[in-house]
Enzyme design. Structure first.
Site, PDB file in Angstrom:
ATOM      1  CB  CYS A  41      -3.407 -22.267  24.482  1.00 27.10           C
ATOM      2  SG  CYS A  41      -3.748 -23.644  25.442  1.00 27.10           S
ATOM      3  CG  ASP A 434       2.454   9.885  -2.511  1.00 26.13           C
ATOM      4  OD1 ASP A 434       2.260   8.527  -3.057  1.00 26.13           O
ATOM      5  OD2 ASP A 434       1.838  10.465  -1.925  1.00 26.13           O
TER       6      ASP A 434
END
Length: 476
Positions: A41, A434
């Protein structure tokens, strides 16, 4: 890259606590198997919690199946987000899992998988069995079973066609696998799905509508805005409303023909409408879309680390569940990077695809292949990169070793960090060059070199928070 830690599934005490709490955040991160029932499960299965002494934990469904367990038909343990380990880890097992999820074994077999990874079949099998509890064939078999279940439950395709579309070599193999994995026959699985009303009727046998799960929280708008801001007309399309982006679509270059995908964020899933040339590409298409939106991420783990930094904590609190945008195709991403503003002109020259139905009717074009780009009037760097992609000197795919791919990119003068983040989903890459990151760092008084050490292994997510942050904004 990320620091390696012991896999979660080996920490039986922590896993059992998650099972007792039915904590959905752990779905997909490990499998719980119950000795007394022979069933495996997801951790959040609503059934009665078994006794600790009756439980075993596995890293994958394939390992549980190899251990003689069958899937629970109540909680559907394969219908969960994938393990974030495959991005956090950069080892052989993780790289193999990314390629298996992309359907490589179905296309090229285990020899092709071993060749892509640079290992012998024997070495590969030994490592995967040790790390994941199952060899490459068993892992691919679990992947085929998952694809088959989707087709059985969500399409009107005849079951014989489902077998081959999911990658099985014979109907007999298909029937045996479904019985072993789900303890039922394909026809019974389809009948149960119809009773539950799960099928969404497709307009053709190659159109499907899927629900892609994710771990909450999920900031869908920030990742969709990122892709929307770079969308190439014809290749991509965006729908917006006053509430934000309601839909994003794009064309896909897949092994058996072009595909179209349209993604619509919902409260607890992402609706994924697919139009495929060949249903054998279903598993690969879903895998690529999940990487595009970083749907297998563990936002709670990211928040624990980044939220501990006083400078980032207010932003992490304000925008929970930020994801790192991925890519559906490595060569395309690299070419778009080097083409820059010229990418839209080049994209318009790509091959046309059959018209889709609304809202996919605006998706008309595949991004050109590297061979086609090499023959166009583009910059010398773009031509060099396209040629390297064509002859294999540069090979950016999800199964690459980050160090080796970095060396190939650096040899061509490319921004390796950006490509590793987008193509491999590398979680610990801080884009210090960046401009948006630099502006935000200055506004927040951060020394990036020092801060990066405290953000490990989630530097890529810190990059996204710094890119999203508006230096003019005051966070309380």
């Amino acid at each position: 890259m990320a620091t390696q830690t012991a896999p979660l599934w080996r920490d039986t005490e922590r896993c059992y606590r998650a099972v007792t709490a039915r904590d959905q955040r752990f779905d997909g991160q490990f499998i719980m198997a119950v000795r007394t029932t022979g069933i495996y499960c997801r951790p959040s299965c609503p059934a009665i919690t078994p006794k600790a002494q009756n439980v075993r934990f596995f890293p994958t469904s394939a390992a549980a199946q190899a251990g003689g367990f069958r899937a629970c038909r109540r909680c559907l343990p394969d219908a969960v987000p994938g393990s974030p380990d495959w991005n956090v880890r950069a080892d052989l097992a993780a790289r193999a899992m990314r390629l298996i999820s992309d359907g490589l074994v179905e296309r090229e077999g285990v020899p092709g998988l071993a060749r892509r990874l640079g290992y012998s079949e024997r070495q590969l099998g030994r490592v995967l069995t040790t790390e994941l509890g199952a060899g490459p064939l068993a892992l691919a078999r679990a992947h085929r079973a998952h694809s088959a279940r989707l087709l059985i439950e969500l399409s009107a395709l005849p079951l014989t066609d489902v077998a081959f579309a999911a990658g099985f070599s014979s109907v007999r193999q298909f029937n045996e696998t479904i019985r072993e994995v789900f303890a039922t026959t394909p026809s019974q699985l389809r009948a149960a799905s119809l009773r539950r009303g799960r099928r969404t009727e497709p307009t053709s046998s190659t159109r499907l509508s899927l629900r892609l799960p994710f771990r909450a929280p999920f900031d869908a708008q920030s990742v969709l805005r990122y892709h929307a801001s770079r969308a190439l007309p014809g290749v991509e399309a965006v729908e917006e409303s006053a509430e934000g982006i309601t839909g994003y679509g794009r064309t896909l270059r897949l092994s058996h023909g072009p595909g179209l995908v349209w993604l619509s964020p919902q409260a607890d899933h992402v609706r994924c409408d697919l139009a495929l040339t060949d249903l054998r590409d279903l598993g690969s298409a879903v895998s690529r879309v999940r990487r595009l939106l970083d749907l297998d991420a563990d936002p709670e783990a990211v928040a624990r680390v980044l939220g501990a930094d006083p400078a980032l904590a207010p932003l992490v609190t304000k925008l929970p569940g930020v994801r790192v945008p991925g890519a559906v195709d490595g060569p395309e991403l690299v070419l778009r990077t080097v083409l820059g503003p010229d990418a839209a002109r080049v994209a318009a020259l790509g091959p046309r695809v059959p018209a889709g139905e609304p809202p996919m009717d605006t998706l008309t074009t595949l991004f050109p292949t590297p061979e086609a780009v090499a023959a166009l009037d583009v910059t010398p760097l773009a031509k060099t990169v396209a040629t390297a992609l064509t002859d294999g000197t540069l090979d950016p795919h999800v199964g690459r070793d980050p160090t080796e791919l970095r060396a190939e990119l650096a040899a061509l003068g490319l921004d390796a960090d950006y490509v590793l983040t987008r193509v491999l989903g590398a979680p610990d890459v801080l884009l210090t060059t960046d401009s948006a990151v630099q502006r935000s760092a200055t506004a927040l008084g951060l020394n990036l070199a020092d801060a990066a050490r405290g953000w490990r292994p989630w530097g890529s997510y810190a990059t996204r928070y710094l890119q999203i942050f508006d230096p003019e904004e005051t966070l309380s």
